[in-house]
Design a protein around this motif. Sequence first.
Motif, mmCIF file in Angstrom:
data_model
loop_
_atom_site.group_PDB
_atom_site.id
_atom_site.type_symbol
_atom_site.label_atom_id
_atom_site.label_comp_id
_atom_site.label_asym_id
_atom_site.label_seq_id
_atom_site.Cartn_x
_atom_site.Cartn_y
_atom_site.Cartn_z
ATOM 1 N N MET A 196 3.579 -9.034 0.893
ATOM 2 C CA MET A 196 3.406 -7.597 1.031
ATOM 3 C C MET A 196 4.250 -7.024 2.166
ATOM 4 O O MET A 196 4.355 -5.813 2.304
ATOM 5 C CB MET A 196 1.939 -7.272 1.291
ATOM 6 C CG MET A 196 1.041 -7.567 0.144
ATOM 7 S SD MET A 196 -0.621 -7.083 0.614
ATOM 8 C CE MET A 196 -1.555 -8.133 -0.452
ATOM 9 N N LYS A 205 6.946 -5.479 4.226
ATOM 10 C CA LYS A 205 8.100 -4.657 3.908
ATOM 11 C C LYS A 205 9.091 -4.659 5.062
ATOM 12 O O LYS A 205 10.255 -4.370 4.871
ATOM 13 C CB LYS A 205 7.663 -3.222 3.609
ATOM 14 C CG LYS A 205 6.849 -3.125 2.346
ATOM 15 C CD LYS A 205 6.507 -1.709 2.037
ATOM 16 C CE LYS A 205 5.707 -1.662 0.743
ATOM 17 N NZ LYS A 205 5.385 -0.308 0.369
ATOM 18 N N SER A 208 5.818 5.272 -3.633
ATOM 19 C CA SER A 208 5.401 4.242 -2.680
ATOM 20 C C SER A 208 3.907 4.269 -2.375
ATOM 21 O O SER A 208 3.476 3.705 -1.385
ATOM 22 C CB SER A 208 6.196 4.400 -1.387
ATOM 23 O OG SER A 208 5.923 5.660 -0.812
ATOM 24 N N SER A 209 3.119 4.897 -3.213
ATOM 25 C CA SER A 209 1.685 4.986 -2.943
ATOM 26 C C SER A 209 0.951 3.712 -3.388
ATOM 27 O O SER A 209 1.520 2.850 -4.045
ATOM 28 C CB SER A 209 1.083 6.194 -3.661
ATOM 29 O OG SER A 209 1.049 5.954 -5.047
ATOM 30 N N ASP A 210 -0.322 3.644 -3.024
ATOM 31 C CA ASP A 210 -1.148 2.507 -3.433
ATOM 32 C C ASP A 210 -1.421 2.527 -4.931
ATOM 33 O O ASP A 210 -1.766 1.501 -5.512
ATOM 34 C CB ASP A 210 -2.488 2.513 -2.683
ATOM 35 C CG ASP A 210 -2.310 2.185 -1.210
ATOM 36 O OD1 ASP A 210 -1.289 1.569 -0.857
ATOM 37 O OD2 ASP A 210 -3.193 2.551 -0.419
ATOM 38 N N THR A 211 -1.304 3.691 -5.558
ATOM 39 C CA THR A 211 -1.541 3.827 -6.995
ATOM 40 C C THR A 211 -0.212 3.947 -7.742
ATOM 41 O O THR A 211 -0.100 4.673 -8.727
ATOM 42 C CB THR A 211 -2.427 5.059 -7.280
ATOM 43 O OG1 THR A 211 -1.773 6.219 -6.756
ATOM 44 C CG2 THR A 211 -3.801 4.904 -6.666
ATOM 45 N N ARG A 212 0.754 3.225 -7.295
ATOM 46 C CA ARG A 212 2.123 3.282 -7.815
ATOM 47 C C ARG A 212 2.186 3.144 -9.332
ATOM 48 O O ARG A 212 2.819 3.936 -10.015
ATOM 49 C CB ARG A 212 2.931 2.182 -7.137
ATOM 50 C CG ARG A 212 4.264 1.922 -7.733
ATOM 51 C CD ARG A 212 4.857 0.625 -7.163
ATOM 52 N NE ARG A 212 6.017 0.236 -7.900
ATOM 53 C CZ ARG A 212 7.200 0.813 -7.768
ATOM 54 N NH1 ARG A 212 7.361 1.804 -6.928
ATOM 55 N NH2 ARG A 212 8.221 0.402 -8.486
ATOM 56 N N ASN A 250 -3.616 -5.954 -13.626
ATOM 57 C CA ASN A 250 -4.574 -5.757 -12.541
ATOM 58 C C ASN A 250 -5.702 -6.780 -12.590
ATOM 59 O O ASN A 250 -6.155 -7.251 -11.549
ATOM 60 C CB ASN A 250 -5.127 -4.335 -12.567
ATOM 61 C CG ASN A 250 -4.097 -3.319 -12.128
ATOM 62 O OD1 ASN A 250 -3.074 -3.665 -11.536
ATOM 63 N ND2 ASN A 250 -4.347 -2.066 -12.439
ATOM 64 N N HIS A 285 -6.215 -9.135 -9.405
ATOM 65 C CA HIS A 285 -7.329 -8.824 -8.515
ATOM 66 C C HIS A 285 -8.634 -9.556 -8.811
ATOM 67 O O HIS A 285 -9.495 -9.620 -7.950
ATOM 68 C CB HIS A 285 -7.584 -7.317 -8.507
ATOM 69 C CG HIS A 285 -6.390 -6.528 -8.088
ATOM 70 N ND1 HIS A 285 -5.849 -6.603 -6.818
ATOM 71 C CD2 HIS A 285 -5.596 -5.662 -8.772
ATOM 72 C CE1 HIS A 285 -4.793 -5.817 -6.744
ATOM 73 N NE2 HIS A 285 -4.616 -5.230 -7.910
#
Length: 195
Positions: A37, A39, A113-117, A147, A151
């Motif tokens: 993760m 970056k 670039s969001s968490d809900t990409r 997912n 997860h």
Amino acid sequence: MNWMEFTLALLQQLVWPVSIIICLVLLRRPVSRLIPMAKRFRFQGMEVEFHQELKAASRNAQAAFPELLADRRCLLLSSVEHLPNTSILEAWRAVDEAAETLVLRHRPGVDLSSDTRYKDIETLLIAEDLVDTKKAKLFSELRQLRNKVAHARSFEVGKAEAMKYIELCFRLVEYLEQRARGTDATRRNPEASSA
């Protein structure tokens, strides 16, 4: 110096190295999950941004060598035997890259670039009418399956299911890339879209 004093002196010398080794062993798994993760990495004045540079290099390589996509599919299909979950995640990555390329060619300034990409990309594909309804539904189903694999704890996929998932992903990738090429052609020659 008797044996008890010797033992205490030895323990005093070994307590910190043993403590560090124990901490490393205990934290190995959580740290190994965080590394992919990352970056950005900074060490003694040197800073490296992995994510963006790797994406740019990957896009350039795929443009220069279109056969990489076929090789990627073959590689994933051959790895299903031993790593079905990893193969699924990698197949999804190909879908994500193709979808991102299509969205960015249609809407260059959009922030993904969001968490809900993945959900954001799906929403843009539908809202901007970049894919038809069946392809949007397939994207959504593949995203949801990805997912679950990513997860859900101790969720193992069978080899046959993983192979089918990979095939569906690469069919969708081909479609998305074809749509992206169409977007480029329309942008270069606007009269072609009105004809």
